[in-house]
Design a protein around this motif. Structure first.
Motif, PDB file in Angstrom:
ATOM      1  N   HIS A 192      -1.664   7.160  -1.831  1.00 50.27           N
ATOM      2  CA  HIS A 192      -2.375   6.219  -2.897  1.00 50.27           C
ATOM      3  C   HIS A 192      -1.975   6.664  -4.518  1.00 50.27           C
ATOM      4  O   HIS A 192      -1.663   6.096  -5.222  1.00 50.27           O
ATOM      5  N   LYS A 235       2.897   4.774   7.664  1.00 57.71           N
ATOM      6  CA  LYS A 235       2.046   3.936   8.675  1.00 57.71           C
ATOM      7  C   LYS A 235       1.884   4.497  10.025  1.00 57.71           C
ATOM      8  O   LYS A 235       0.769   4.591  10.710  1.00 57.71           O
ATOM      9  N   LEU A 269       0.289   7.797  10.658  1.00 60.53           N
ATOM     10  CA  LEU A 269      -1.206   7.658  10.371  1.00 60.53           C
ATOM     11  C   LEU A 269      -1.977   7.130  11.706  1.00 60.53           C
ATOM     12  O   LEU A 269      -3.036   7.601  12.051  1.00 60.53           O
ATOM     13  N   LEU A 270      -1.262   5.902  12.055  1.00 62.65           N
ATOM     14  CA  LEU A 270      -1.706   5.488  13.525  1.00 62.65           C
ATOM     15  C   LEU A 270      -1.759   6.316  14.558  1.00 62.65           C
ATOM     16  O   LEU A 270      -2.809   6.370  15.242  1.00 62.65           O
ATOM     17  N   CYS A 314       0.221   3.507  -5.846  1.00 62.93           N
ATOM     18  CA  CYS A 314      -0.603   2.625  -6.436  1.00 62.93           C
ATOM     19  C   CYS A 314      -1.039   3.095  -7.902  1.00 62.93           C
ATOM     20  O   CYS A 314      -1.009   2.305  -8.999  1.00 62.93           O
ATOM     21  N   LEU A 352      -3.718   9.901   3.168  1.00 62.29           N
ATOM     22  CA  LEU A 352      -4.017   8.623   2.376  1.00 62.29           C
ATOM     23  C   LEU A 352      -4.008   8.674   0.827  1.00 62.29           C
ATOM     24  O   LEU A 352      -3.207   7.988  -0.036  1.00 62.29           O
ATOM     25  N   ASN A 399       0.794  -1.211  -0.143  1.00 61.51           N
ATOM     26  CA  ASN A 399      -0.077   0.002  -0.084  1.00 61.51           C
ATOM     27  C   ASN A 399       1.024   1.273  -0.032  1.00 61.51           C
ATOM     28  O   ASN A 399       1.904   1.580   0.499  1.00 61.51           O
ATOM     29  N   GLY A 400       0.206   2.229  -0.445  1.00 60.69           N
ATOM     30  CA  GLY A 400       1.008   3.630  -0.591  1.00 60.69           C
ATOM     31  C   GLY A 400       1.417   4.038   0.489  1.00 60.69           C
ATOM     32  O   GLY A 400       2.480   4.982   0.680  1.00 60.69           O
ATOM     33  N   TYR A 401       0.486   3.862   1.663  1.00 55.83           N
ATOM     34  CA  TYR A 401       0.600   4.598   2.927  1.00 55.83           C
ATOM     35  C   TYR A 401       1.918   3.888   3.843  1.00 55.83           C
ATOM     36  O   TYR A 401       2.105   4.203   5.125  1.00 55.83           O
ATOM     37  N   MET A 402       2.330   3.004   3.447  1.00 56.64           N
ATOM     38  CA  MET A 402       3.239   1.888   4.094  1.00 56.64           C
ATOM     39  C   MET A 402       4.512   2.876   4.814  1.00 56.64           C
ATOM     40  O   MET A 402       4.660   2.779   6.314  1.00 56.64           O
ATOM     41  N   SER A 404       0.571   8.677  -5.274  1.00 54.03           N
ATOM     42  CA  SER A 404       2.086   8.614  -5.596  1.00 54.03           C
ATOM     43  C   SER A 404       2.466   7.198  -5.947  1.00 54.03           C
ATOM     44  O   SER A 404       3.513   7.010  -6.609  1.00 54.03           O
TER      45      SER A 404
END
Lengths: 93, 93, 93, 93
Positions: free
Chosen positions: B60, B8, B11-12, B64, B56, B2-5, B62
């Motif tokens: 995404h 992460k 984000l969390l 996927c 997110l 996923n793009g947000y790896m 940038s």
């Protein structure tokens, strides 16, 4: 007395659900779910908070602002100004 | 992948804070706090979720979407269509 | 008497500018300008209309709704309900 | 070549209508129409501009951004960054 008193249980139930939605989004991120599916849940949680805000605001106008307006004077003007600022924050957020 | 790896943890952390904000709003309702003060917190929580969504979405596009576009074909077109739908939901929520 | 009477000239000037902005956007499309530059102008025009709406609504609450609330009764309740519906449309648009 | 080329006539027709809506709002203010009825028209014009923005953005991602991504390199990264900024402006306006 706050305007939302009569809707308190309903508001608390909605906020409980919104909190669960946000926790569910964190879980999706943690489990590397697909971005687009996470975004769908973020839009749903945002809309849930918006509904809470509109409900609080409607009760506030119906009670606090309407009662202050009935009394008139500087308190009434201040209540209306305060409500207008809250509406502007909401429309722009 | 996923793009947000790469984001992460960030984000969390943001979602943890947003969850705390929503719980704080429920506490304010429960303690009969003033409507306008609660509305200020709802606007803040909504904006926090919006920032999560934009982050997110940026990741995404940038990753996927850009990678699918580089490969081309029907998968690329589908990824772009899917991203456009997510953007529309976000703009309208 | 409408609440916006005192701001009528200011509102008309803002709407004139917003109309010019929308015409400018059409010109940019017609002249094949770059999408991102057009989008910047669409965001500006949207914000200009939002400012007009918030100004109209603030005047409406300060005058029509406050006066109806001071009189009380079913007309007051109806004015508040109507304002709440307009706020919901605005927040969701 | 701009992404919206294929939709140019449709975009121009929509913008023409939006311009007419804004002019109609000014006329309502000038004729002292009821605030709530004016607000309904402002919400409609805002939504019309939002639809134009989403259409421009969708075409931009499908063409300019997808083509740049297919070529890769710094231009692709710049196109994606630029699109993300435009989306953020749109979501926040």
């Amino acid at each position: 007395m706050n305007g939302y008193m009569a809707n308190k249980e309903d508001l608390l139930a909605r906020l409980k659900r919104a909190e669960g939605q946000v926790r569910g989004i964190a879980r999706m991120v943690d489990e590397d779910k697909y971005c687009i599916d996470i975004l769908t849940q973020v839009s749903a949680a945002t809309r849930a908070l918006e509904t809470v805000a509109l409900s609080l605001l409607a009760d506030h106008l119906s009670h606090c602002v309407a009662e202050a307006a009935a009394e008139g004077g500087p308190v009434a003007a201040e209540k209306v100004r305060e409500a207008n600022d809250a509406i502007a924050r909401l429309v722009r957020s």
